[in-house]
Design an enzyme around this catalytic site. Sequence first.
Site, PDB file in Angstrom:
ATOM      1  N   GLY A 196      38.196 -30.777 -35.443  1.00 15.09           N
ATOM      2  CA  GLY A 196      36.749 -30.771 -35.262  1.00 15.09           C
ATOM      3  C   GLY A 196      35.964 -31.750 -36.117  1.00 15.09           C
ATOM      4  N   SER A 197      36.616 -32.810 -36.631  1.00 16.82           N
ATOM      5  CA  SER A 197      35.825 -33.770 -37.423  1.00 16.82           C
ATOM      6  C   SER A 197      34.805 -34.485 -36.540  1.00 16.82           C
ATOM      7  CB  SER A 197      36.732 -34.775 -38.149  1.00 16.82           C
ATOM      8  OG  SER A 197      37.409 -35.592 -37.238  1.00 16.82           O
ATOM      9  N   ASN A 198      35.184 -34.802 -35.300  1.00  8.57           N
ATOM     10  CA  ASN A 198      34.199 -35.428 -34.396  1.00  8.57           C
ATOM     11  C   ASN A 198      33.086 -34.451 -34.059  1.00  8.57           C
ATOM     12  OD1 ASN A 198      34.927 -38.278 -33.318  1.00  8.57           O
ATOM     13  ND2 ASN A 198      36.887 -37.205 -33.442  1.00  8.57           N
ATOM     14  N   ASN A 216      34.832 -38.203 -22.534  1.00 11.47           N
ATOM     15  CA  ASN A 216      35.960 -37.888 -23.424  1.00 11.47           C
ATOM     16  C   ASN A 216      36.179 -39.034 -24.398  1.00 11.47           C
ATOM     17  OD1 ASN A 216      38.462 -36.620 -24.323  1.00 11.47           O
ATOM     18  ND2 ASN A 216      39.554 -38.185 -23.148  1.00 11.47           N
ATOM     19  N   HIS A 236      39.217 -40.962 -26.463  1.00 11.26           N
ATOM     20  CA  HIS A 236      40.672 -41.108 -26.552  1.00 11.26           C
ATOM     21  C   HIS A 236      40.977 -42.048 -27.724  1.00 11.26           C
ATOM     22  CE1 HIS A 236      44.773 -40.939 -25.161  1.00 11.26           C
ATOM     23  NE2 HIS A 236      44.856 -42.227 -25.446  1.00 11.26           N
ATOM     24  N   ASP A 294      42.650 -39.248 -18.519  1.00 12.45           N
ATOM     25  CA  ASP A 294      42.398 -40.533 -19.189  1.00 12.45           C
ATOM     26  C   ASP A 294      42.164 -41.707 -18.235  1.00 12.45           C
ATOM     27  OD1 ASP A 294      42.643 -39.288 -21.655  1.00 12.45           O
ATOM     28  OD2 ASP A 294      44.770 -39.770 -21.859  1.00 12.45           O
ATOM     29  N   GLU A 297      35.979 -43.718 -34.877  1.00 14.86           N
ATOM     30  CA  GLU A 297      35.384 -42.563 -34.186  1.00 14.86           C
ATOM     31  C   GLU A 297      34.161 -42.053 -34.956  1.00 14.86           C
ATOM     32  OE1 GLU A 297      38.251 -39.527 -33.216  1.00 14.86           O
ATOM     33  OE2 GLU A 297      39.474 -40.908 -32.036  1.00 14.86           O
TER      34      GLU A 297
HETATM   35  C1  GAR Z   1      40.454 -37.492 -32.107  1.00 14.75           C
HETATM   36  O1  GAR Z   1      41.115 -38.556 -32.724  1.00 14.75           O
HETATM   37  C2  GAR Z   1      40.353 -37.729 -30.613  1.00 14.75           C
HETATM   38  O2  GAR Z   1      40.214 -39.075 -30.288  1.00 14.75           O
HETATM   39  C3  GAR Z   1      41.676 -37.189 -30.151  1.00 14.75           C
HETATM   40  O3  GAR Z   1      41.875 -36.027 -30.902  1.00 14.75           O
HETATM   41  C4  GAR Z   1      41.308 -36.219 -32.200  1.00 14.75           C
HETATM   42  C5  GAR Z   1      40.500 -35.002 -32.544  1.00 14.75           C
HETATM   43  O4  GAR Z   1      40.123 -35.039 -33.894  1.00 14.75           O
HETATM   44  N1  GAR Z   1      41.684 -36.938 -28.733  1.00 14.75           N
HETATM   45  C6  GAR Z   1      42.788 -37.035 -28.007  1.00 14.75           C
HETATM   46  O5  GAR Z   1      43.871 -37.328 -28.464  1.00 14.75           O
HETATM   47  C7  GAR Z   1      42.582 -36.736 -26.539  1.00 14.75           C
HETATM   48  N2  GAR Z   1      43.710 -37.219 -25.772  1.00 14.75           N
HETATM   49  P1  GAR Z   1      39.036 -34.044 -34.450  1.00 14.75           P
HETATM   50  O6  GAR Z   1      39.423 -32.642 -33.957  1.00 14.75           O
HETATM   51  O7  GAR Z   1      39.106 -34.142 -35.936  1.00 14.75           O
HETATM   52  O8  GAR Z   1      37.706 -34.471 -33.893  1.00 14.75           O
END
Ligand code: GAR
Length: 194
Positions: free
Chosen positions: A15-17, A105, A107, A148, A177
Amino acid sequence: MKPMVNIAIFASGNGSNCENIINHFAHSPKARVALVVCNKPGAPVVGRAQRLGVPTAVLPRAAFNDPATLLPLLKRHEVDFIVLAGFLLMVPAYLIQAYPRAIINIHPALLPKHGGKGMYGRHVHEAVWAAHERLTGMTVHWVTEQCDCGGIIAQYSVPLTPADTPATIAAKEHELEMKHFPQVIEAVIDAMPQ
Ligand code: GAR
């Protein structure tokens, strides 16, 4: 003045994003994060959202795939726009039909490379490393029923060197990101018809 856009973030893990997006829109007159939906009970993203005062719902796969569960929840929170931020379930067709051109989304690679089923998180960074890529990056794209494969909205890249490892590749990509994803979301929302 356009009406406030209510964003739902769908996430499965850390969940950092999600946290970064909530903070980005915390004082915005344009949009706010109205709901966080997580399919994994106990995932850190749930606590992060709760600490920031955002309503959360944990819906395991069966509930998520049930339109009679998810659609009324989104309606109750007046959700206009959905952001997948580390969400690992496929988005069902009923949801894509209910939110046309309103689901995006992120990626963690430069699509169309290193995407598709099973390519998430560290698997992506390991594939980038194994392919000896000179660049990696992030892609924001529209969500369709094919994993994707939706139209690309924005990409940002960062150079790699032979000394990089999957861990350093992940760190470089994560920095992109944190820097760009909220701004991309804001630009998409700005371009949305009222
Ligand atoms: C992120 O790097 C995102 O790009 C990736 O999961 C991570 C989630 O990080 N998404 C995928 O791989 C989707 N195929 P977060 O939970 O710290 O935000």
